[in-house]
Design a protein around this motif. Structure first.
Motif, PDB file in Angstrom:
ATOM      1  N   THR A   1       0.800  -1.226   0.000  1.00 23.85           N
ATOM      2  CA  THR A   1       0.000   0.000   0.000  1.00 23.85           C
ATOM      3  C   THR A   1       0.829   1.271   0.000  1.00 23.85           C
ATOM      4  OG1 THR A   1      -0.178  -0.105   2.424  1.00 23.85           O
ATOM      5  CG2 THR A   1      -1.952  -1.119   1.133  1.00 23.85           C
ATOM      6  N   ASP A   2       2.066   1.222   0.488  1.00 22.14           N
ATOM      7  CA  ASP A   2       2.899   2.417   0.525  1.00 22.14           C
ATOM      8  C   ASP A   2       3.764   2.459  -0.736  1.00 22.14           C
ATOM      9  OD1 ASP A   2       4.974   4.380   1.179  1.00 22.14           O
ATOM     10  OD2 ASP A   2       4.169   4.296   3.201  1.00 22.14           O
ATOM     11  N   SER A   3       3.528   3.446  -1.568  1.00 25.32           N
ATOM     12  CA  SER A   3       4.244   3.546  -2.834  1.00 25.32           C
ATOM     13  C   SER A   3       5.730   3.816  -2.648  1.00 25.32           C
ATOM     14  CB  SER A   3       3.635   4.663  -3.693  1.00 25.32           C
ATOM     15  OG  SER A   3       3.705   5.908  -3.015  1.00 25.32           O
ATOM     16  N   LYS A   4       6.115   4.315  -1.475  1.00 26.64           N
ATOM     17  CA  LYS A   4       7.522   4.619  -1.242  1.00 26.64           C
ATOM     18  C   LYS A   4       8.340   3.368  -0.917  1.00 26.64           C
ATOM     19  CE  LYS A   4       6.583   9.339   0.303  1.00 26.64           C
ATOM     20  NZ  LYS A   4       6.701  10.321   1.400  1.00 26.64           N
TER      21      LYS A   4
ATOM     22  N   VAL B   1      13.635   6.907   0.007  1.00 26.12           N
ATOM     23  CA  VAL B   1      13.695   5.929  -1.075  1.00 26.12           C
ATOM     24  C   VAL B   1      15.149   5.602  -1.346  1.00 26.12           C
ATOM     25  CG1 VAL B   1      13.090   5.444  -3.470  1.00 26.12           C
ATOM     26  CG2 VAL B   1      11.590   6.877  -2.066  1.00 26.12           C
TER      27      VAL B   1
ATOM     28  N   ASN C   1       8.747   0.667  -2.623  1.00 21.63           N
ATOM     29  CA  ASN C   1       8.665  -0.079  -3.886  1.00 21.63           C
ATOM     30  C   ASN C   1      10.008  -0.645  -4.314  1.00 21.63           C
ATOM     31  OD1 ASN C   1       9.949   2.276  -4.484  1.00 21.63           O
ATOM     32  ND2 ASN C   1       8.571   2.895  -6.144  1.00 21.63           N
TER      33      ASN C   1
END
Length: 349
Positions: free
Chosen positions: A85-88, A336, A90
């Motif tokens: 759910t957390d795009s960071k 990131v 990835n």
């Protein structure tokens, strides 16, 4: 006189027949009696003895296993939820991590709930197909978990030794291919031995002296020669352990050589990147080695082995990891990493 002897002989045979009909299935005598019927049929179910010999310690172990299982489900589910759910989050590391968490959830669900019910109601029964299905899934997931740890070691190697090419190497198709290869490797190492064991003849006894359908425990119940079974099972177990172990060891040797060329600060950051993975690998392989030390302590060690690594994975990888913990605390943005060579914390200045 002959008539009297014939009558007495007939009575003795009738008594022995009745006695034979009521022999328990758990006897060490390998008879052809199954489920109270007489004939050449094989057993239709196994009795999982588990930890039935425990006395008052049953409830203590039940509480410990229940709490551990709840933590395993909660912790690994949290990893999967946050990573998806957390795009960071990835990066490839978290892609492999939530796949490992998924394996751990199924891996423990195959055995721990059955052991919990066994501690409450005593011995558990399981059908023969269900027993071998449990055996296959348990071993397959154990091997798949080690294969994913091997993939993660390769990920560490690429990130540290080839930081400038990391993003171009660890693309999404490459990640999916590596995980699919891990699952295929687990199936390849498990299917032959399980298939041969399933085709063996089991005529009784049918008591599995283990917490689940452990291969070596079930093999003791075979009515026949198990030399081929032992050779095949041991061969594929060695392939699974040695192949993954050699790849992991090779990756870290190359990582160590690369770290020696870095400065002190970069060395510390690189070591911090590998510390969690090294911890999990050490626990997994040391526990697996202890399983084969003694059959007498096999059940306790196997229970610890089946639950310890899935229990510690969330704590080692996420609860102590700032990238994964930041979304839960919601206090600071997630950094990131590995997006490019310049973003890698171990990249040389």
């Amino acid at each position: 006189m002959l008539l009297l002897l014939s009558v007495n002989k007939h009575k003795c045979l009738s008594f022995l027949t009745l006695l034979d009909l009521y022999l328990p299935l758990s006897t060490n005598h390998r008879s052809s009696l199954v489920n109270g019927t007489r004939g050449p049929d094989t057993v239709t179910f196994f009795i999982i003895e588990g930890l039935a010999g425990l006395g008052k310690e049953k409830m203590v172990l039940f509480v410990i296993l229940l709490l551990g299982y709840m933590i395993i489900l909660g912790g690994n589910s949290m990893i999967i939820f946050v990573a998806l759910t957390d795009s960071k989050l990835n990066s490839p590391m978290y892609f492999f991590l939530y796949n490992l968490s998924f394996v751990d959830i199924i891996y423990t669900t195959i055995t721990i709930p059955s052991m919990l019910s066994g501690l409450l109601v005593g011995m558990k029964t399981i059908s023969v197909p269900g027993c071998f299905l449990q055996m296959f899934v348990f071993i397959q997931l154990a091997v798949t978990g080690r294969a994913i740890l091997t993939v993660m070691a390769y990920d560490r190697y690429v990130a540290i030794c080839n930081p400038l090419r990391y993003a171009s190497i660890m693309t999404m198709p490459a990640r999916v291919l590596l995980v699919a290869g891990a699952w295929s490797f687990g199936t390849l190492c498990t299917l032959p031995a399980t298939s041969i064991a399933f085709r063996q003849f089991y005529c009784g006894p049918n008591v599995v002296k283990h917490g689940w359908c452990d291969p070596s425990s079930v093999r003791r119940l075979v009515c026949g020669d198990v030399t081929v079974d032992n050779i095949i099972s041991l061969s594929f177990a060695m392939v699974a352990l040695l192949t993954t172990g050699v790849f992991i060891l090779t990756s870290y040797i190359l990582i160590g050589v690369s770290i020696l060329r870095m400065g002190v600060v970069q060395r510390l950051k690189a070591f911090g990147t590998c510390a969690a993975h090294l911890t999990v690998v050490s626990i997994s392989y040391s526990s697996a080695s202890c399983v084969y030390i003694s059959y007498r302590v096999r059940i306790i060690v196997s229970v610890m082995y089946a639950a310890l690594t899935p229990f510690l994975n969330p704590m080692i990888y996420s609860l102590k990891n700032k990238e994964a913990a930041a979304p839960l605390r919601r206090k600071e943005p997630v950094e990131v990493v590995w997006a490019s060579g310049e973003d890698a914390p171990w990249a040389p200045p």
